[in-house]
Design a protein around this motif. Structure first.
Motif, mmCIF file in Angstrom:
data_model
loop_
_atom_site.group_PDB
_atom_site.id
_atom_site.type_symbol
_atom_site.label_atom_id
_atom_site.label_comp_id
_atom_site.label_asym_id
_atom_site.label_seq_id
_atom_site.Cartn_x
_atom_site.Cartn_y
_atom_site.Cartn_z
ATOM 1 N N TRP A 23 0.818 -1.219 0.000
ATOM 2 C CA TRP A 23 0.000 0.000 0.000
ATOM 3 C C TRP A 23 0.846 1.260 0.000
ATOM 4 O O TRP A 23 0.480 2.261 -0.627
ATOM 5 C CB TRP A 23 -1.008 -0.002 1.148
ATOM 6 C CG TRP A 23 -0.494 0.254 2.538
ATOM 7 C CD1 TRP A 23 -0.248 -0.680 3.508
ATOM 8 C CD2 TRP A 23 -0.214 1.517 3.147
ATOM 9 N NE1 TRP A 23 0.191 -0.098 4.667
ATOM 10 C CE2 TRP A 23 0.216 1.265 4.474
ATOM 11 C CE3 TRP A 23 -0.266 2.837 2.701
ATOM 12 C CZ2 TRP A 23 0.591 2.277 5.343
ATOM 13 C CZ3 TRP A 23 0.113 3.853 3.575
ATOM 14 C CH2 TRP A 23 0.532 3.573 4.876
ATOM 15 N N LYS A 26 1.912 1.873 -3.574
ATOM 16 C CA LYS A 26 0.818 2.368 -4.416
ATOM 17 C C LYS A 26 0.435 3.800 -4.067
ATOM 18 O O LYS A 26 0.149 4.615 -4.952
ATOM 19 C CB LYS A 26 -0.388 1.442 -4.279
ATOM 20 C CG LYS A 26 -0.173 0.092 -4.963
ATOM 21 C CD LYS A 26 -1.439 -0.746 -4.968
ATOM 22 C CE LYS A 26 -1.229 -2.023 -5.771
ATOM 23 N NZ LYS A 26 -2.462 -2.848 -5.842
ATOM 24 N N GLU A 30 2.828 5.089 -6.715
ATOM 25 C CA GLU A 30 1.903 4.580 -7.730
ATOM 26 C C GLU A 30 2.463 3.362 -8.462
ATOM 27 O O GLU A 30 2.355 3.237 -9.689
ATOM 28 C CB GLU A 30 1.534 5.686 -8.725
ATOM 29 C CG GLU A 30 0.802 6.856 -8.076
ATOM 30 C CD GLU A 30 0.360 7.899 -9.082
ATOM 31 O OE1 GLU A 30 0.789 7.812 -10.255
ATOM 32 O OE2 GLU A 30 -0.427 8.796 -8.711
ATOM 33 N N LEU A 31 3.069 2.455 -7.709
ATOM 34 C CA LEU A 31 3.564 1.220 -8.299
ATOM 35 C C LEU A 31 3.366 0.063 -7.329
ATOM 36 O O LEU A 31 3.207 0.253 -6.126
ATOM 37 C CB LEU A 31 5.032 1.351 -8.718
ATOM 38 C CG LEU A 31 6.096 1.748 -7.684
ATOM 39 C CD1 LEU A 31 6.534 0.552 -6.859
ATOM 40 C CD2 LEU A 31 7.291 2.350 -8.387
ATOM 41 N N ASP A 32 3.386 -1.112 -7.885
ATOM 42 C CA ASP A 32 3.206 -2.346 -7.125
ATOM 43 C C ASP A 32 4.577 -2.983 -6.922
ATOM 44 O O ASP A 32 5.211 -3.417 -7.897
ATOM 45 C CB ASP A 32 2.279 -3.284 -7.915
ATOM 46 C CG ASP A 32 1.866 -4.514 -7.120
ATOM 47 O OD1 ASP A 32 2.654 -4.964 -6.267
ATOM 48 O OD2 ASP A 32 0.764 -5.027 -7.362
#
Length: 202
Positions: A23, A26, A30-32
């Motif tokens: 989390w 993200k 903004e990435l996994d």
């Protein structure tokens, strides 16, 4: 006593299951993180992928989700057997998260939180060994496996508590098992050193 234990165990597992690296990656980048580096949702991969500041945040949160519940269990004076079962819950949550289809991290940071409260003298010794091992080898995985294997030995030596020793042996073996891919990479000479450049895996 039993009711308190059951409630604490369930809450500890659910909180332990929260994938902080996922989390935070993200929300802030903004990435996994599962798509980069080792693909692991632990603090080491998070620091590689997200940078050391967010990596430290992940580490602290993963440590806290272990430490808090052991502290609460001690505060309400749970017997040793219930205490170690509560201690097990956030570690299981971190490694087999209900939010990630029972996948997760390698249990190192959350175990650190648990054992810092449970057997603090052992952790002081193992932290020194961990840092020395990382410095000498540059492999966090080697350091993690080393201290995992030493955990039950030092727990027995410094605390002489059978329940704590058995628990530390179980967690030590779990940590080694969760590093099975790292062990294969080490044998094949493919394991990334801590400061290696992050590689996308998907």
């Amino acid at each position: 006593m039993i009711v308190k234990f059951i409630i604490l165990f369930i809450v500890a597992y659910l909180v332990g299951s929260i994938p902080n690296a996922l989390w935070i990656g993200k929300v802030f980048k903004e990435l996994d993180v599962r798509n980069y580096g080792s693909g692991n949702v632990g603090a080491t991969n998070a620091s590689r992928v997200l940078g050391w500041k967010l990596g430290v945040l992940v580490l602290l949160l993963d440590v806290l989700k272990g430490a808090v519940f052991v502290y609460i269990a001690k505060l309400i004076n749970l017997d040793d057997i219930y205490l170690v079962l509560v201690s097990l819950a956030p570690i299981l949550g971190h490694s087999y998260s209900i939010y990630l289809k029972f996948k997760g991290g390698k249990a190192v940071a959350t175990s650190l939180g648990v054992f810092t409260v449970l057997v603090p003298k052992v952790i002081l010794v193992l932290l020194v060994i961990f840092l020395i091992t990382v410095f000498l080898t540059q492999y966090v995985s080697v350091a993690s496996i080393t201290v995992a294997l030493l955990l039950p030995i030092f727990t027995f030596i410094l605390y002489n508590n059978t329940i704590y020793t058995i628990f530390s042996l179980i967690i030590g073996l779990l940590v080694v098992y969760k590093h099975k891919s790292n062990i294969i990479n080490l044998v094949n000479g493919k394991e990334d050193k801590y400061f290696d450049k992050t590689k996308k895996i998907k």
